[in-house]
Design a protein around this motif. Sequence first.
Motif, PDB file in Angstrom:
ATOM      1  N   SER A  86       0.828  -1.206   0.000  1.00  0.00           N
ATOM      2  CA  SER A  86       0.000   0.000   0.000  1.00  0.00           C
ATOM      3  C   SER A  86       0.862   1.256   0.000  1.00  0.00           C
ATOM      4  O   SER A  86       0.559   2.238  -0.690  1.00  0.00           O
ATOM      5  CB  SER A  86      -0.924  -0.005   1.219  1.00  0.00           C
ATOM      6  OG  SER A  86      -1.808  -1.099   1.185  1.00  0.00           O
TER       7      SER A  86
ATOM      8  N   TYR B 193       2.206   1.906  -3.385  1.00  0.00           N
ATOM      9  CA  TYR B 193       1.173   2.520  -4.226  1.00  0.00           C
ATOM     10  C   TYR B 193       0.985   3.998  -3.882  1.00  0.00           C
ATOM     11  O   TYR B 193       0.879   4.845  -4.771  1.00  0.00           O
ATOM     12  CB  TYR B 193      -0.142   1.764  -4.057  1.00  0.00           C
ATOM     13  CG  TYR B 193      -1.329   2.463  -4.669  1.00  0.00           C
ATOM     14  CD1 TYR B 193      -1.467   2.571  -6.053  1.00  0.00           C
ATOM     15  CD2 TYR B 193      -2.305   3.045  -3.858  1.00  0.00           C
ATOM     16  CE1 TYR B 193      -2.540   3.236  -6.613  1.00  0.00           C
ATOM     17  CE2 TYR B 193      -3.382   3.702  -4.407  1.00  0.00           C
ATOM     18  CZ  TYR B 193      -3.491   3.803  -5.784  1.00  0.00           C
ATOM     19  OH  TYR B 193      -4.558   4.469  -6.344  1.00  0.00           O
ATOM     20  N   TYR B 194       0.960   4.327  -2.591  1.00  0.00           N
ATOM     21  CA  TYR B 194       0.792   5.728  -2.190  1.00  0.00           C
ATOM     22  C   TYR B 194       1.952   6.592  -2.667  1.00  0.00           C
ATOM     23  O   TYR B 194       1.771   7.802  -2.897  1.00  0.00           O
ATOM     24  CB  TYR B 194       0.679   5.834  -0.666  1.00  0.00           C
ATOM     25  CG  TYR B 194      -0.552   5.186  -0.089  1.00  0.00           C
ATOM     26  CD1 TYR B 194      -1.739   5.132  -0.821  1.00  0.00           C
ATOM     27  CD2 TYR B 194      -0.541   4.620   1.183  1.00  0.00           C
ATOM     28  CE1 TYR B 194      -2.873   4.527  -0.300  1.00  0.00           C
ATOM     29  CE2 TYR B 194      -1.669   4.022   1.712  1.00  0.00           C
ATOM     30  CZ  TYR B 194      -2.830   3.971   0.966  1.00  0.00           C
ATOM     31  OH  TYR B 194      -3.946   3.378   1.479  1.00  0.00           O
TER      32      TYR B 194
ATOM     33  N   THR C   5       3.207   6.677  -5.444  1.00  0.00           N
ATOM     34  CA  THR C   5       2.979   7.100  -6.828  1.00  0.00           C
ATOM     35  C   THR C   5       1.878   8.140  -6.940  1.00  0.00           C
ATOM     36  O   THR C   5       1.450   8.463  -8.052  1.00  0.00           O
ATOM     37  CB  THR C   5       2.617   5.884  -7.694  1.00  0.00           C
ATOM     38  OG1 THR C   5       1.378   5.306  -7.225  1.00  0.00           O
ATOM     39  CG2 THR C   5       3.708   4.825  -7.635  1.00  0.00           C
TER      40      THR C   5
END
Length: 318
Positions: free
Chosen positions: A59, A62-63, A65
């Motif tokens: 996670s 992903y954050y 990006t």
Amino acid sequence: MTRQLAPHPSARPGRPPGPAKVPRRRWTARSRRDFFVFLAMALPNLVLIAVFTYRPLFSNIYYSTLDWTLGSPSATVVGLGNYVTFFTSNDAPKVLGTTAVFTLVTVGGSMILGLLVALALNARIRGTTFARSAVFAPYVLSGVGVGLVWLFIFDPGYGVLAWLLRGIGQQSPQWINDPQLSLVMVILVYVWKNLGYCAVVYLAGLQSLPTEVMEAASLDGANGFRRFVSISLPLLSPTTFFLLITTLLSSLQAFDLIRIMTPLGAGTSTLIYEAYLQAFGAYNRAGYSAAISVVLFAILLVITVLQLRFVERKVHYS
């Protein structure tokens, strides 16, 4: 007279005999029971690791990006933009340099002083049990409590150190306000807090050394320093390797002392503390903070792999 062996039943005329077939393992009731017992024991741990370790890791990647302000309901995908912004900013060399200096000095200081303290505690004299407890006690104390106590000691106006220096006609350095001195202050406190851990681990290694080897070297005329350099240190290499990994990972993730003693991170902004300031400070840049955290994770991963790949070759396991 030679006796000819009968050909393998699976062999065909004109062809070399093939390998014998390995019988397939049968799935018995006992095998099923053992498998379900293993699953019952391992599955809860695997689920906890997946939920609380790997899920936050992916996670966070992903954050990293996203261009996301903490608390905002929307975010913009920027790809590797946060990484480019970090490595091209003026703060990146300062943060990476502070992280390197803090890690190298704290790891080296804790291990060297811990080894020297372990040698002293290994002596068979009265009071060593109390001394061992006193040396190890700071390690188990709360980092917040330790930071508050030492912050009072280093305070340039009302601290104990300032009072002692005024007693001899000297002025206290600005430990908190000077960025260079604040880094020195945090390093001193961190080494003081963690050298007890290294001392206890080294002490356990010293007490497990074979006494017959030391006695043989003593009979051969080797003095104490020679025995330590030529025998004790090589035999302590597994302990040193273990401490090198654990203390290095711990120093790279040090947070509590830095947060308490230098709240603004003046001169002490390591990677982990810079990530905290970017997300929960005045910036609220959650995506940018996540990118810094991923950089720290990559550094930790590379260092661990290099240690296991190259440093472990020089470890002498008995």
